[in-house]
Scaffold this motif. Structure first.
Motif, short mmCIF file in Angstrom:
data_model
loop_
_atom_site.label_atom_id
_atom_site.label_comp_id
_atom_site.label_asym_id
_atom_site.label_seq_id
_atom_site.Cartn_x
_atom_site.Cartn_y
_atom_site.Cartn_z
N LYS A 1 -2.82 7.18 -0.30
CA LYS A 1 -4.22 7.32 0.08
C LYS A 1 -5.05 7.60 -1.18
O LYS A 1 -4.56 8.20 -2.13
CB LYS A 1 -4.25 8.56 0.99
N ASP B 1 -7.89 -7.90 2.07
CA ASP B 1 -7.79 -6.44 2.10
C ASP B 1 -9.19 -5.83 2.25
O ASP B 1 -10.12 -6.21 1.53
CB ASP B 1 -7.12 -5.94 0.82
N TRP C 1 -5.77 1.27 -9.08
CA TRP C 1 -4.85 0.41 -8.32
C TRP C 1 -5.14 -1.07 -8.62
O TRP C 1 -5.90 -1.41 -9.52
CB TRP C 1 -4.95 0.72 -6.82
N MET D 1 -6.36 3.21 1.66
CA MET D 1 -4.96 3.09 1.22
C MET D 1 -4.89 2.06 0.10
O MET D 1 -5.52 1.00 0.18
CB MET D 1 -4.07 2.63 2.38
N THR D 2 -4.10 2.37 -0.94
CA THR D 2 -3.99 1.45 -2.08
C THR D 2 -2.54 1.29 -2.53
O THR D 2 -1.69 2.14 -2.23
CB THR D 2 -4.80 1.96 -3.29
N ASN D 3 -2.31 0.22 -3.29
CA ASN D 3 -1.04 0.07 -3.99
C ASN D 3 -1.08 0.95 -5.25
O ASN D 3 -2.10 1.58 -5.55
CB ASN D 3 -0.79 -1.41 -4.32
N LEU E 1 0.87 -1.20 0.00
CA LEU E 1 0.00 0.00 0.00
C LEU E 1 0.89 1.24 0.00
O LEU E 1 1.79 1.36 0.84
CB LEU E 1 -0.91 -0.01 1.23
#
Ligand SMILES: N[C@@H](CCC(=O)NCCCC(=O)O)C(=O)O
Length: 235
Positions: free
Chosen positions: A131, A203, A194, A150-152, A128
Motif C-alpha cells: 500500500k 491500472d 514504484w 496499491m503499487t508494485n 502489486l
C-alpha cells in the motif's frame, strides 16, 4: 513498457535519449523535447552526487546517466518543463534537488524488502505488493481519487533525506517515501518510487499519472510554440 505508456496513455511521441554527456548536451535536449520521463534503471546514483563516499553497499553505477539526468532535472524545474520520475528517476529527482539516498533500505530496522522477487515471471515481479498512503487533499490523492493505493515495488535504495524543495506525499507502510514533487516548480514534477509503466493503460493509479504527464507535456509544447506560430512556420 515506458515507450508504450508514453505513446498510448500520455499520447506523446516517445524518443529514447542516450544518457551520455559525450553524445548529448542538456541544453540541446531541452530544446528538442517538450518533457522528460526519467525511467527506472538498476544502477544507483553515485553517492558523490549527494556528498557521500562510495561503499560496497552502494552497488554499481551509471555515471554517464548521472551526468545527464541530474542537470536536466534541475533545468526542467527551473524552466517549468515537465518531468516524470520513476524508481531510479524518482531517486534522481530527490538527489538533483539536494537530497540523499540510503544504499539498501532492507538493511534498515523495520523496513521491508522492496526489491523484486529474484525468480518468477514478469507478472510476478511487477505484481502489486504494498500500500502507499497519500497526503489527504494532496496532488497525488487528487490525481488518483484515493488516499491509499496499491503499487508494485522493485528497488533497493530509498530516500534518506528529502531535497530542499521535495515534498513527500506518499509513504509505504514501513515509512519508505514513495511519491514526491518539487515545491514551487512551475511545471509538472511528480515522481514515484514504484513502476507505473507496468499495465499503464489499465491500472487505476498508473493511467491517471501518465495521462496527467501527457497533458502537461502537450500544454508545455503549446506554450513554447503556440499553434499560431506553428501555422506561421508552415506558411
Ligand atoms: N537502482 C535503484 C533503482 C531501481 C530501479 O529503477 N529498478 C528498476 C529496474 C528495472 C530494470 O531492471 O530494468 C534501486 O535499486 O533502488
Amino acid at each position: 513498457m515506458n515507450s508504450q505508456a508514453i505513446s498510448q496513455v500520455s499520447d506523446c511521441t516517445p524518443l529514447l535519449v542516450p544518457a551520455d554527456p559525450r553524445l548529448v548536451r542538456v541544453e540541446d535536449l531541452l530544446e528538442a523535447c517538450d518533457g522528460f520521463l526519467f525511467t527506472g534503471g538498476r544502477p544507483n546514483v553515485h553517492p558523490e552526487e549527494y556528498g557521500e563516499a562510495e561503499t560496497k553497499a552502494h552497488g554499481f553505477f551509471d555515471r554517464s546517466r548521472d551526468a545527464i539526468a541530474l542537470p536536466l532535472i534541475r533545468a526542467c524545474v527551473e524552466r517549468g518543463q515537465p518531468i516524470l520520475g520513476i524508481c531510479r528517476g524518482f531517486q534522481e529527482v530527490n538527489v538533483a534537488m539536494g537530497g540523499t539516498l540510503y544504499p539498501e533500505i532492507r538493511d534498515l530496522p523495520g523496513r521491508m524488502n522492496h526489491r523484486m522477487p529474484p525468480d518468477g515471471s514478469i507478472e510476478e515481479k511487477f505484481a502489486l505488493r504494498h500500500k502507499v498512503t497519500l497526503a489527504q487533499g494532496g496532488v497525488f490523492a487528487k490525481l488518483f481519487g484515493a488516499q491509499e493505493v496499491m503499487t508494485n515495488t522493485l528497488h533497493g535504495q530509498g530516500i534518506k533525506e528529502a531535497g530542499a524543495r521535495i515534498v513527500v506525499e506518499g509513504y509505504a507502510p514501513d515509512g519508505t517515501p514513495e511519491a514526491i514533487y518539487v515545491q514551487g516548480a512551475r511545471g509538472f514534477t511528480l515522481a514515484v518510487q514504484w513502476h507505473p509503466e507496468w499495465n499503464a493503460a489499465n491500472d487505476p493509479v498508473s493511467r491517471p499519472l501518465f495521462v496527467a504527464f501527457g497533458k502537461a507535456v502537450q500544454d508545455y509544447a503549446t506554450r513554447r510554440s503556440p499553434p499560431s506560430a506553428q501555422a506561421d512556420k508552415v506558411a
